[in-house]
Design a protein around this motif. Structure first.
Motif, PDB file in Angstrom:
ATOM      1  N   MET A  65     -11.283  -8.124   3.478  1.00  0.00           N
ATOM      2  CA  MET A  65     -10.583  -6.861   3.230  1.00  0.00           C
ATOM      3  C   MET A  65     -11.343  -6.008   2.221  1.00  0.00           C
ATOM      4  N   TRP A  88      -1.160  -0.525   7.508  1.00  0.00           N
ATOM      5  CA  TRP A  88      -1.970   0.587   7.012  1.00  0.00           C
ATOM      6  C   TRP A  88      -3.112   0.916   7.977  1.00  0.00           C
ATOM      7  N   GLN A  89      -3.789  -0.105   8.478  1.00  0.00           N
ATOM      8  CA  GLN A  89      -4.891   0.139   9.409  1.00  0.00           C
ATOM      9  C   GLN A  89      -4.412   0.862  10.661  1.00  0.00           C
ATOM     10  N   LEU A 120      -6.172   1.499  -2.075  1.00  0.00           N
ATOM     11  CA  LEU A 120      -6.475   0.154  -1.581  1.00  0.00           C
ATOM     12  C   LEU A 120      -7.226  -0.668  -2.615  1.00  0.00           C
ATOM     13  N   LEU A 172       0.515  -8.201   1.062  1.00  0.00           N
ATOM     14  CA  LEU A 172      -0.698  -7.433   1.325  1.00  0.00           C
ATOM     15  C   LEU A 172      -1.177  -7.631   2.760  1.00  0.00           C
ATOM     16  N   LYS A 173      -1.116  -8.863   3.255  1.00  0.00           N
ATOM     17  CA  LYS A 173      -1.572  -9.113   4.623  1.00  0.00           C
ATOM     18  C   LYS A 173      -0.706  -8.355   5.629  1.00  0.00           C
ATOM     19  N   ASP A 218       1.061  -5.592   5.010  1.00  0.00           N
ATOM     20  CA  ASP A 218       0.868  -4.148   4.845  1.00  0.00           C
ATOM     21  C   ASP A 218      -0.519  -3.710   5.301  1.00  0.00           C
ATOM     22  N   TRP A 219      -1.474  -4.617   5.242  1.00  0.00           N
ATOM     23  CA  TRP A 219      -2.850  -4.279   5.632  1.00  0.00           C
ATOM     24  C   TRP A 219      -2.903  -3.857   7.098  1.00  0.00           C
ATOM     25  N   SER A 220      -2.307  -4.631   7.982  1.00  0.00           N
ATOM     26  CA  SER A 220      -2.288  -4.283   9.407  1.00  0.00           C
ATOM     27  C   SER A 220      -1.536  -2.982   9.636  1.00  0.00           C
ATOM     28  N   ILE A 251       0.859  -1.194   0.000  1.00  0.00           N
ATOM     29  CA  ILE A 251       0.000   0.000   0.000  1.00  0.00           C
ATOM     30  C   ILE A 251       0.892   1.240   0.000  1.00  0.00           C
TER      31      ILE A 251
END
Length: 419
Positions: free
Chosen positions: A220, A368-369, A312, A361-362, A364-366, A125
């Motif tokens: 997601m 980013w959140q 996203l 992605l998994k 970076d997802w945390s 992201i």
């Protein structure tokens, strides 16, 4: 053709508090409905949150790249006018030849960096850049406020990358921060036909679609759609509130002089009329600061994450395209035995790419959140603090007016005797 450099000089309900006893409610009621203690004042609540923010800030001590975007300059050539910004970097990283760098970059250079980061890390992201064009109704493109708002956004963009564990190690990021000119670096990379082939494959994979998206990425996707709807709604409502508050402020500016002029022709009411005029003027200044704070703090934070939702969605599409390509090759492998060995190598490579994309992605997802929640919480708390300060100041102004107009019993009797 070299451009001429022109330094830019960028320098509801109302409470019924008619009786004094009513004011004591704020000190007498020291607990909330659930029994928990109530802070002594709204400002103390903000201070408690600030302590939490200071604790979170300690996590930034390990940062080893510090970037500043400042000193915008207007450049005028025969064919265009554009703004260049100074990008100053300080670092302790060993892979840099020096500890300090200073280069000048224009908006197109930031676009190049972001496109390279997305090209090399399609399922990470990458923080969004501010829009290239000014929307209708917004400030002019080279207006001081617009340039400063863009400068702040570019500053945040680079600093978001600098703390990312993968993107901050990108060779393109290093080149952007250190190379005096980028033209030779921009010429490197895949040619037009290669990029066109990638685009065609992406479109084909999108049309083909997925056989089955893993559940965690469906979750997601749903989250992003819901978040997008909410953040866009809040952004639009905030814009409308600011517009209405500006109209209210314009009315206040006319309101105060009216009372002052009235006082000149009404001797008996001169004192209270001038008092009201003064209160309105002081409250209008508080309202102006409140509007400015909303425009400079809350609106940029909200709009930044409106743009993040598009980022996203693009990341999700790229992940889906990688999986779709893997599924297509896998199906081809099952149906074409003649070239099975060659296809098997492609399928194995795509399987690895899908796994790497999913893991990237998994992870970076945390990240980013956590960043999103921290950024928005900070903007909301800052706005709450400014609102509390504004309303407390206005309350103090009007309370002082009421006290100034209060007639003591002795004075009232003297007045009645004189009449």
């Amino acid at each position: 053709m070299s451009g001429q450099t022109v330094p830019a000089d960028f320098s509801g309900h109302m409470l019924d508090l008619d009786e004094d006893d009513d004011l004591e409610v704020f000190s007498k009621n020291t607990s909330l409905a659930d029994g928990s203690p109530m802070p002594n004042s709204p400002s103390s609540m903000v201070n408690q949150y600030r302590l939490e923010e200071e604790e979170q800030q300690q996590d930034a001590d390990a940062q080893d790249i510090f970037i500043t975007v400042d000193n915008p300059e207007s450049h005028v050539t025969a064919i265009e006018t554009f703004i260049m910004y100074r990008v100053a970097t300080k670092t302790t990283r060993g892979e840099f030849d020096s500890s300090e760098y200073e280069v000048r970059r224009r908006y197109q250079d930031f676009l190049w960096l972001r496109s390279k980061l997305e090209e090399n890390h399609p399922t990470l992201i990458v923080h969004p850049l501010p829009e290239k064009f000014v929307m209708k109704g917004m400030v002019e493109r080279f207006n001081h406020d617009f340039i400063d708002t863009r400068r702040k956004a570019l500053h945040r963009f680079l600093n978001k990358i600098s703390v990312h564990p993968i993107l901050s190690n990108s060779q393109h990021f290093k080149v952007f921060l250190t190379a005096q000119e980028l033209l030779s670096h921009k010429k490197q990379g895949p040619g037009f036909l290669s990029r066109m082939g990638e685009t065609v494959r992406a479109v084909a994979n999108s049309v083909r679609g997925l056989r089955s998206r893993p559940e965690e990425f469906t979750v997601m996707q749903d989250y992003v759609e819901d978040f997008s709807t909410k953040i866009c709604s809040v952004d639009k409502v905030t814009q409308r509130i600011i517009k209405e508050q500006r109209e209210y402020f314009d009315e206040l500016k006319l309101y105060s002089p009216t009372y002052a002029q009235w006082a000149e022709s009404e001797e008996e009411l001169a004192a209270p009329l001038n008092g009201v005029a003064s209160c309105v003027e002081r409250c209008s200044k508080e309202s102006e600061e409140q509007i400015q704070h909303l425009s400079e703090v809350l609106v940029p934070a909200l709009h930044e994450y409106v743009l993040c939702t598009e980022t996203l969605k693009a990341v999700m599409r790229r992940r889906d395209n990688i999986q779709a390509e893997f599924e297509a090759k896998n199906e081809a492998l099952a149906s074409r035995r003649a070239h099975q060995e060659e296809l098997q190598d492609e399928v194995d490579g795509l399987a690895d790419r899908v796994a790497l994309s999913n893991n990237a992605l998994k992870g970076d997802w945390s990240r980013w959140q956590n960043g999103m929640r921290s950024d928005l919480k900070s903007a909301f708390l800052s706005t709450a603090e400014k609102n509390v300060d504004c309303y407390e100041q206005c309350l103090a102004v009007w309370e002082s007016f009421l006290l100034s107009q209060r007639v003591e019993p002795g004075e009232q009797r003297d007045g009645e005797g004189a009449s």
